[in-house]
Motif scaffolding. Sequence first.
Motif, short mmCIF file in Angstrom:
data_model
loop_
_atom_site.label_atom_id
_atom_site.label_comp_id
_atom_site.label_asym_id
_atom_site.label_seq_id
_atom_site.Cartn_x
_atom_site.Cartn_y
_atom_site.Cartn_z
N GLU A 15 0.81 -1.14 0.02
CA GLU A 15 0.04 -0.13 -0.16
C GLU A 15 0.59 1.40 0.09
OE1 GLU A 15 -3.48 1.98 2.80
OE2 GLU A 15 -2.64 0.29 3.37
N ALA A 16 1.90 1.21 0.90
CA ALA A 16 2.73 2.56 1.01
C ALA A 16 3.61 2.62 -0.49
CB ALA A 16 3.84 2.28 1.96
N ALA A 19 1.51 4.18 -2.75
CA ALA A 19 1.06 5.65 -2.66
C ALA A 19 2.54 6.41 -2.87
CB ALA A 19 1.01 5.86 -1.16
N MET A 54 6.52 11.11 2.96
CA MET A 54 5.53 10.10 3.27
C MET A 54 5.60 8.94 3.70
SD MET A 54 3.59 7.63 1.92
CE MET A 54 4.07 7.27 0.36
N GLU A 58 4.09 7.71 7.22
CA GLU A 58 2.99 6.47 7.43
C GLU A 58 3.51 5.41 7.94
OE1 GLU A 58 -0.06 7.06 6.41
OE2 GLU A 58 0.32 9.18 6.14
N ALA A 61 3.79 5.42 11.47
CA ALA A 61 2.63 5.71 12.34
C ALA A 61 1.99 4.21 12.40
CB ALA A 61 1.99 6.41 11.71
N ALA A 62 2.13 3.37 11.31
CA ALA A 62 1.55 2.11 11.32
C ALA A 62 2.17 1.14 12.17
CB ALA A 62 1.38 1.61 9.80
#
Length: 265
Positions: A15-16, A19, A54, A58, A61-62
């Motif tokens: 997913e990252a 993005a 980013m 991200e 945080a995950a």
Amino acid sequence: MQANDHEADLALLTEAARAAGEIALKYWRRAPAAWDKGDGAGPVSEADLAVNEMLEAELGAARPGYGWLSEESADNPARLGAERVFIVDPIDGTRAFLADEGGFAHALAVVEAGRVVAGVVHLPALGLTYAAHAAGPALLNGAPIAPSAATRVEGASVLTSKLSDAASNWRNGEPGYRRSFRPSLAWRLCLVAEGKFDATISLRPCWEWDIAAASLIAERAGALATDRAGRALGFNGAHAQNNGLIVAPPALHADFLAHLRPWPL
């Protein structure tokens, strides 16, 4: 760490990476600001830094307990004591990116105890996503991949630079392989994993962020990925480099070791 943890980390990385691709493509072919990092480290662009910012935000945080190692972040020695670490190259192949070529990649890995347990290499301009975790197959856009059946260095198709041609690297002079080049080192490993080329070699030190994710993909496909002396690759080291690279199907890998001079020269 259990297989389902590996799968969860792989899903997070995928997913990252996608993005990251969305951000990179906003700058690609739009003449982003770029400058040379100096000391032979090559160019960096505002796109590299935007992707890095980013990803660090991200992924951090995950997985707040994971360490962080990226080409475009100041190194934090705290990563050395972390149980698991993200190792990231925000844009691998920045020169190609700045030349408006599509052969650039986002390379994202999770490392545990010095070994890669999940990795993704995503080429957004080409629509390619390579992925693997430590208990699963290597995949390209969701389909399993495997390396070639090549066994001999002579005649093999090899992704490498001209530096590898130096006779001093070889026991009996440069063997008769067919040399090609791709700007992203991570992509080179993946192209071997899917059998498009027989091998990739680098006979100089390799930064961990260039090879971490793709080394797992190559291994799960069925290739061997070692340093230039045939030793296991290690990750999250203090200096963050490995001593060169040989990635090839097992028999061909053994033939490379037979042809190369022992290291150090």
